[in-house]
Design a protein around this motif. Structure first.
Motif, short mmCIF file in Angstrom:
data_model
loop_
_atom_site.label_atom_id
_atom_site.label_comp_id
_atom_site.label_asym_id
_atom_site.label_seq_id
_atom_site.Cartn_x
_atom_site.Cartn_y
_atom_site.Cartn_z
N SER A 204 1.38 -1.20 -0.01
CA SER A 204 -0.23 0.17 0.21
C SER A 204 0.67 1.36 -0.12
CB SER A 204 -0.66 -0.03 1.13
OG SER A 204 0.04 0.59 2.52
N ALA A 205 0.53 2.51 -0.08
CA ALA A 205 1.01 3.75 -0.23
C ALA A 205 1.90 4.07 1.36
CB ALA A 205 -0.50 4.41 0.06
N LEU A 206 1.63 3.12 2.18
CA LEU A 206 1.73 3.44 4.00
C LEU A 206 2.99 2.51 3.95
CD1 LEU A 206 -1.48 3.47 5.89
CD2 LEU A 206 0.39 5.46 4.59
N TYR A 207 3.63 1.74 2.71
CA TYR A 207 4.68 0.81 2.66
C TYR A 207 5.57 1.39 2.39
CZ TYR A 207 7.61 -2.99 2.22
OH TYR A 207 8.75 -4.13 1.73
N PHE A 208 7.17 1.09 2.93
CA PHE A 208 8.03 2.01 2.23
C PHE A 208 9.56 0.90 2.47
CE2 PHE A 208 5.74 5.33 2.94
CZ PHE A 208 6.47 6.20 2.24
N PRO A 209 9.27 0.29 1.36
CA PRO A 209 10.69 -0.83 2.15
C PRO A 209 11.80 -0.17 2.72
CG PRO A 209 10.27 0.28 -0.27
CD PRO A 209 9.51 0.71 -0.12
N ASP A 210 12.21 0.83 2.64
CA ASP A 210 13.86 0.41 2.77
C ASP A 210 13.57 1.81 4.27
OD1 ASP A 210 12.23 3.00 1.85
OD2 ASP A 210 14.45 4.69 2.08
N ARG A 211 12.81 1.81 4.49
CA ARG A 211 12.71 1.91 6.75
C ARG A 211 10.84 1.85 6.84
NH1 ARG A 211 12.02 6.26 2.64
NH2 ARG A 211 10.69 8.05 3.55
N PRO A 212 11.25 1.89 8.16
CA PRO A 212 9.65 1.48 8.95
C PRO A 212 8.99 3.08 8.78
CG PRO A 212 11.57 1.27 10.71
CD PRO A 212 12.57 1.59 9.26
N VAL A 213 7.79 3.07 9.15
CA VAL A 213 6.67 4.11 8.67
C VAL A 213 5.67 3.79 9.30
CG1 VAL A 213 5.23 5.64 7.19
CG2 VAL A 213 7.67 4.87 6.35
N ALA A 214 5.46 4.68 10.65
CA ALA A 214 4.01 4.33 11.52
C ALA A 214 3.22 5.29 10.59
CB ALA A 214 4.76 4.65 13.44
N ALA A 215 1.99 5.02 10.33
CA ALA A 215 1.39 6.03 9.87
C ALA A 215 -0.09 5.99 9.78
CB ALA A 215 1.87 6.47 8.08
N LYS A 216 -1.20 6.37 9.89
CA LYS A 216 -2.44 6.63 10.00
C LYS A 216 -2.95 6.78 8.96
CE LYS A 216 -6.01 3.75 11.60
NZ LYS A 216 -6.81 4.17 9.90
N THR A 217 -4.08 6.52 8.10
CA THR A 217 -4.87 6.85 7.33
C THR A 217 -6.41 7.53 8.18
OG1 THR A 217 -5.76 4.92 6.46
CG2 THR A 217 -4.14 6.34 5.57
N GLY A 218 -7.11 8.20 7.39
CA GLY A 218 -8.27 8.57 8.05
C GLY A 218 -9.40 9.22 6.75
N THR A 219 -10.68 8.74 6.61
CA THR A 219 -11.90 9.47 5.46
C THR A 219 -12.56 9.55 6.37
OG1 THR A 219 -9.99 8.12 3.97
CG2 THR A 219 -12.46 8.99 3.75
N THR A 220 -13.36 10.78 6.09
CA THR A 220 -14.56 11.01 6.63
C THR A 220 -15.85 10.46 5.84
OG1 THR A 220 -14.20 13.17 5.28
CG2 THR A 220 -13.41 13.16 7.57
N SER A 221 -17.42 10.88 6.32
CA SER A 221 -18.36 9.80 5.14
C SER A 221 -18.34 10.78 4.34
CB SER A 221 -19.56 10.24 6.44
OG SER A 221 -19.63 12.31 6.66
N GLU A 222 -18.81 10.60 3.28
CA GLU A 222 -19.38 10.49 1.83
C GLU A 222 -18.22 11.47 1.01
OE1 GLU A 222 -21.87 13.93 2.01
OE2 GLU A 222 -23.39 12.43 1.91
N TYR A 223 -16.34 10.75 1.81
CA TYR A 223 -15.47 11.16 1.40
C TYR A 223 -15.13 12.62 1.03
CZ TYR A 223 -15.85 6.39 0.41
OH TYR A 223 -15.51 5.08 0.25
N ARG A 224 -15.50 13.22 2.28
CA ARG A 224 -15.60 15.10 2.52
C ARG A 224 -13.83 15.20 2.50
NH1 ARG A 224 -18.02 19.73 2.94
NH2 ARG A 224 -17.10 21.53 3.87
N ASP A 225 -13.31 14.48 3.41
CA ASP A 225 -11.84 14.85 3.79
C ASP A 225 -11.13 13.48 4.02
OD1 ASP A 225 -11.62 17.46 4.47
OD2 ASP A 225 -12.90 16.92 5.88
N ALA A 226 -9.74 13.95 3.62
CA ALA A 226 -9.02 12.15 3.44
C ALA A 226 -7.93 12.83 4.50
CB ALA A 226 -8.67 11.67 2.26
N TRP A 227 -7.55 12.49 5.56
CA TRP A 227 -5.74 12.36 6.05
C TRP A 227 -5.08 11.30 5.86
CZ3 TRP A 227 -6.51 15.69 10.81
CH2 TRP A 227 -7.88 16.44 10.64
N THR A 228 -3.65 11.16 6.43
CA THR A 228 -2.52 10.22 6.13
C THR A 228 -1.88 11.11 7.52
OG1 THR A 228 -2.48 9.97 4.44
CG2 THR A 228 0.15 9.39 5.38
N ILE A 229 -1.45 10.41 8.48
CA ILE A 229 -0.41 11.14 9.69
C ILE A 229 0.22 9.98 10.14
CG2 ILE A 229 -0.06 12.39 12.45
CD1 ILE A 229 -2.72 13.37 10.47
N GLY A 230 1.31 10.74 10.68
CA GLY A 230 2.57 10.09 10.93
C GLY A 230 4.00 9.87 10.89
#
Length: 506
Positions: A480-506
């Motif tokens: 997935s887009a959260l996978y980085f093969p060269d280093r560990p990445v702690a990340a989380k996504t979030g999507t609101t109802s009706e796809y109004r907003d999309a978040w990625t934090i890590g």
């Protein structure tokens, strides 16, 4: 390297009372002192009302607590320092001014020196600065806009990041003018329509990273006052890393060009913090600061938006403080929480799952159960301890909070994730390294002020889950887009109802 420099000195032009158009006088009196011609010097009720709204943090569109005479004394005759002695002097001088001068003379002096921001003092300088015209040429919409700025020149500035709030205040002034019989409803409707699409003069100050620069200016005004910031000759050293800022702006630009049309998106924001210091390294508040079609001046990085599933790690971290742990089993089955039946993103059920797997795969039903088991108050207390400044009206929220049912600022949630990154330590977010006055006096300087707000083991567990690519692969796949093969990445996504907003934090 400078990111913001105000060009030129103070701009001010004196006008006679007869040269100031009625529309300027009327909009100003409506916004700042409706009883100016009927009261003497001091508005006791206004002072008490303003104090009440300040003490209890109420918000409302009100005419000022100080009379125009008091404001004139405060801006023209006294220093910006706040003290009881200064307030007493202000009241005494206001009475003396009212004895010495007529109301028309006082209003003229006020409109010739009151600060409108951007080094513009007085209505003529403000007209030229913001509209490239003389005060006598101002329309009702333009005059109302300048009157709206008087209360908080930096906050309501046409070059600032609060255009919607400015327009709301302009509309309040225009509507009030109907009530005060200055204009009729047809004139009001025409002026409000014009106010939506006003064209402002090009700004003449040097600015890089405009959202961040305005964020710093707002920060300083809140701390030191409008007068100090506008005329104090402050030298401010910020935390911004211009190389990282350039990378952030490029990421937003290229991301928008590559993906926005495919996902029906129009805007984006980005914040980068150093979790060990809380220092803001980069801030992009919109795709394009100068694009009015997307309200580009609005700083989405500090706007309150629903975070979707990006809030889940805070809930699980609170649960881990109690008797729960990443191995604890939850049942992912259809569950009725009393007229509330949450659904998973993939529309299926996964039976018994560990909390690790539930969070990694961002399953909704187990997340709601975790909030139910942990307790809403406990989660809100933990969120606030980690730097979340919103979510203060507890009666508004229920179990949907874990799915992003409460508005949060991107900057705040980034701060909270920094607690996971720094072993449970919170470093308060700051844009400032040093503030120095023109005489060399240091007003403030960055000092480390960290505190422990989460058990280091729990912070590690959350980071471990968010970086566990295998644990989330059953939902998101192994590449997935959260996978980085060269280093560990702690990340989380979030999507609101009706796809109004999309978040990625890590």
């Amino acid at each position: 390297r400078p990111i913001y420099t105000a060009s030129g000195g103070i701009k001010r032009f004196d006008l006679n009372f007869s040269d100031i158009p009625d529309v300027v006088k009327q909009t100003t009196l409506t916004a700042e002192d409706r009883n100016f011609y009927h009261e003497f010097a001091i508005n006791i009720k206004g002072v008490i009302r303003a104090a009440y709204y300040d003490i209890f943090h109420k918000t409302a569109f009100l005419s000022g607590g100080s009379t125009i005479t008091q404001q004139f004394v405060k801006n023209a005759l006294l220093s910006p320092q706040k003290s009881i002695t200064r307030k007493i002097k202000e009241l005494i001088l206001a009475i003396e001014i009212e004895i010495m001068y007529s109301k028309d003379e006082i209003l003229t002096m006020y409109l010739n020196q009151v600060p409108y921001g951007s080094n513009a003092y007085g209505i003529e300088a403000a007209s030229q600065t913001f509209f490239n015209k003389h005060a006598q040429e101002l329309t009702l919409a333009e005059a109302a806009t300048l009157a709206a700025m008087l209360q908080r020149p930096t906050y309501y500035s046409p070059y600032g990041t609060h255009p919607n709030e400015r327009l709301a205040r302009v509309n309040w002034i225009i509507d009030s003018m109907v009530s005060l019989k200055y204009i009729d409803q047809a004139e009001a409707d025409k002026a409000k329509a014009e106010a939506k699409n006003l064209k402002f003069a090009e700004r003449h100050d040097y600015v890089v990273a405009p959202h961040f620069a305005q964020y710093v200016k707002d920060f300083l005004v809140d701390k030191y006052g409008e007068q100090v910031v506008e005329s104090g000759g402050l030298k401010v050293t910020t935390t911004l890393d211009l190389d990282k800022q350039a990378m952030a702006e490029e990421a937003i630009k290229t991301g928008a060009a590559r993906r926005f049309d495919n996902i029906n998106a129009s805007n984006a924001a980005l914040v980068s913090l150093d979790p060990k210091t809380g220092q803001i390294l980069a801030m992009v508040g919109s795709r394009d600061y100068f694009d009015n079609s997307i309200d580009g001046q609005v700083n989405v990085a500090v706007a309150e938006r629903q975070p979707g599933s990006a809030f889940k790690p805070i809930v699980y971290a609170t649960a881990f403080k109690q008797k729960y742990n990443p191995a604890f089993t939850l049942w992912d089955v259809q569950t009725d929480f009393g007229n509330y039946i949450p659904r998973n993103y993939d529309g299926t059920f996964h039976g018994p799952v560990s909390m690790r797997k539930a969070l990694a795969g961002s399953l909704n039903i187990p997340a709601v159960k975790t909030l139910y088991l942990t307790g809403l108050d406990n989660v809100l207390n933990q969120a606030h301890s980690m730097g979340i400044t919103t979510l203060n009206d507890r009666n508004r929220y229920g179990l949907s909070l874990v799915l992003g049912g409460g508005e949060i600022k991107l900057l705040d949630l980034t701060t909270a994730y920094g607690v996971f990154a720094d072993n449970g330590m919170l470093a308060p977010t700051t844009p400032i390294l040093k503030v120095t006055k023109s005489n060399g006096k240091v007003l403030e300087e960055y000092k480390e002020n960290k505190k422990n707000v989460l058990d280091p083991q729990i912070a590690y567990e959350i980071s471990s889950i968010l970086s566990d690519n295998q644990a989330r692969s059953y939902i998101f796949g192994s590449n997935s887009a959260l996978y980085f093969p060269d280093r560990p990445v702690a990340a989380k996504t979030g999507t609101t109802s009706e796809y109004r907003d999309a978040w990625t934090i890590g």
